[in-house]
Each structure stands twice: as C-alpha cells, then as structure tokens.
Design a protein around this motif. Structure first.
Motif, PDB file in Angstrom:
ATOM      1  N   CYS A 120      -5.215   2.190  -0.831  1.00 43.94           N
ATOM      2  CA  CYS A 120      -5.588   1.681   0.492  1.00 43.94           C
ATOM      3  C   CYS A 120      -6.200   0.287   0.405  1.00 43.94           C
ATOM      4  O   CYS A 120      -7.074   0.035  -0.409  1.00 43.94           O
ATOM      5  N   MET A 121      -5.740  -0.601   1.295  1.00 42.34           N
ATOM      6  CA  MET A 121      -6.287  -1.954   1.373  1.00 42.34           C
ATOM      7  C   MET A 121      -7.128  -2.139   2.623  1.00 42.34           C
ATOM      8  O   MET A 121      -7.596  -3.248   2.887  1.00 42.34           O
ATOM      9  N   CYS A 134       0.847  -1.197   0.000  1.00 44.51           N
ATOM     10  CA  CYS A 134       0.000   0.000   0.000  1.00 44.51           C
ATOM     11  C   CYS A 134       0.881   1.247   0.000  1.00 44.51           C
ATOM     12  O   CYS A 134       1.766   1.386   0.847  1.00 44.51           O
ATOM     13  N   SER A 173       0.978  -1.538   5.097  1.00 43.84           N
ATOM     14  CA  SER A 173       0.303  -2.805   4.841  1.00 43.84           C
ATOM     15  C   SER A 173       0.894  -3.484   3.609  1.00 43.84           C
ATOM     16  O   SER A 173       1.110  -2.840   2.588  1.00 43.84           O
ATOM     17  N   ARG A 224      -2.439  10.469   2.347  1.00 42.83           N
ATOM     18  CA  ARG A 224      -3.564  11.311   2.750  1.00 42.83           C
ATOM     19  C   ARG A 224      -3.007  12.609   3.316  1.00 42.83           C
ATOM     20  O   ARG A 224      -1.849  12.664   3.738  1.00 42.83           O
ATOM     21  N   CYS A 239      -0.459   4.733   4.790  1.00 39.64           N
ATOM     22  CA  CYS A 239       0.793   3.980   4.685  1.00 39.64           C
ATOM     23  C   CYS A 239       1.915   4.872   4.184  1.00 39.64           C
ATOM     24  O   CYS A 239       3.083   4.632   4.501  1.00 39.64           O
ATOM     25  N   CYS A 263      -5.514   0.776   7.705  1.00 36.12           N
ATOM     26  CA  CYS A 263      -4.596   1.930   7.655  1.00 36.12           C
ATOM     27  C   CYS A 263      -3.794   2.105   8.936  1.00 36.12           C
ATOM     28  O   CYS A 263      -2.661   2.570   8.898  1.00 36.12           O
TER      29      CYS A 263
HETATM   30  S1  FES Z   1      -3.598   3.644   3.745  1.00 39.78           S
HETATM   31 FE1  FES Z   1      -2.547   1.747   3.547  1.00 39.78          FE
HETATM   32  S2  FES Z   1      -4.040   0.293   4.167  1.00 39.78           S
HETATM   33 FE2  FES Z   1      -5.109   2.187   4.208  1.00 39.78          FE
END
Ligand code: FES
Length: 107
Positions: free
Chosen positions: A56-57, A11, A65, A15, A24, A60
């Motif tokens: 994003c997975m 990831c 991740s 943000r 991440c 967060c």
């Molecule tokens: S920002 Fe990486 S899992 Fe949500």
C-alpha cells in the motif's frame, strides 16, 4: 544492471473482502502490472524502465495506484487500458498524463 531512467511502482496490496479501505488488488492491479510488463517487453525497455510491485502506498480509494520516479508522479484509478498511454506519453515522451493524476490533496 543499468540504473533505469524511470521507475514504475504498482501497488498490489490485497485486503480481505469488505475491508473498509479496499485495496488495489480488488481494483485490478494484477492486470495493470501485467500490462506494464507486456509494454516493457514489447518495446524492449528493460534497461530504461524499472517496474516493481509494492504494498500500500496510501491512496487506496484511488486504486490501482501507480507511482513513477524520479518525478514522484502518482496516478490513480489506473486500468489496464491506461498503461499504453502512460508508457508512450510519460515514460517515453516525458509528459505526465494529466487525466490520471490523483488529486493534489491526495499526493
Ligand atoms: S491498497 Fe493500493 S494504495 Fe493502498
């Protein structure tokens, strides 16, 4: 292109600063994916290990991740220093790294 035996998804979601979910990107994912690339290159694993950056997975708060298929193993809070262990123990050795798994309620 041969089908990889394992495929690693890292990831790299970013943000804005102060976002309640964090990201991440803020957890050092750049270093993590670069280290995976370094390991793959140093060991000439281009034909057996796939490496892809993702958005994003979900988990967060457990960034960085890392998701490994075909097993569907999710690692959390992965740091650059953990990458060699994941490569040697899981990707090459076939045994997931228990200490880095996200909690069962997360994945
Ligand atoms: S920002 Fe990486 S899992 Fe949500």
């Amino acid at each position: 292109m041969p089908r990889p035996q394992k495929h690693v998804f890292v990831c790299t979601q970013a943000r804005p600063p102060g976002h309640p979910r964090g990201s991440c990107s803020a957890s050092g994912c750049g270093e993590v994916i670069n280290e995976f690339m370094n390991e793959i290159q140093a060991r000439n694993l281009f034909e057996t290990i796939g490496l892809t950056n993702t958005g994003c997975m979900g988990p967060c708060t457990f960034g960085t991740s890392v998701l490994v298929y075909p097993e569907g193993i999710m690692y959390g809070k992965v740091k650059k220093e953990d990458v060699k262990t994941i490569v040697e123990q899981h990707l090459l050795g076939g045994t997931p790294v228990a200490d880095l798994l996200v909690p069962a309620e997360v994945w």
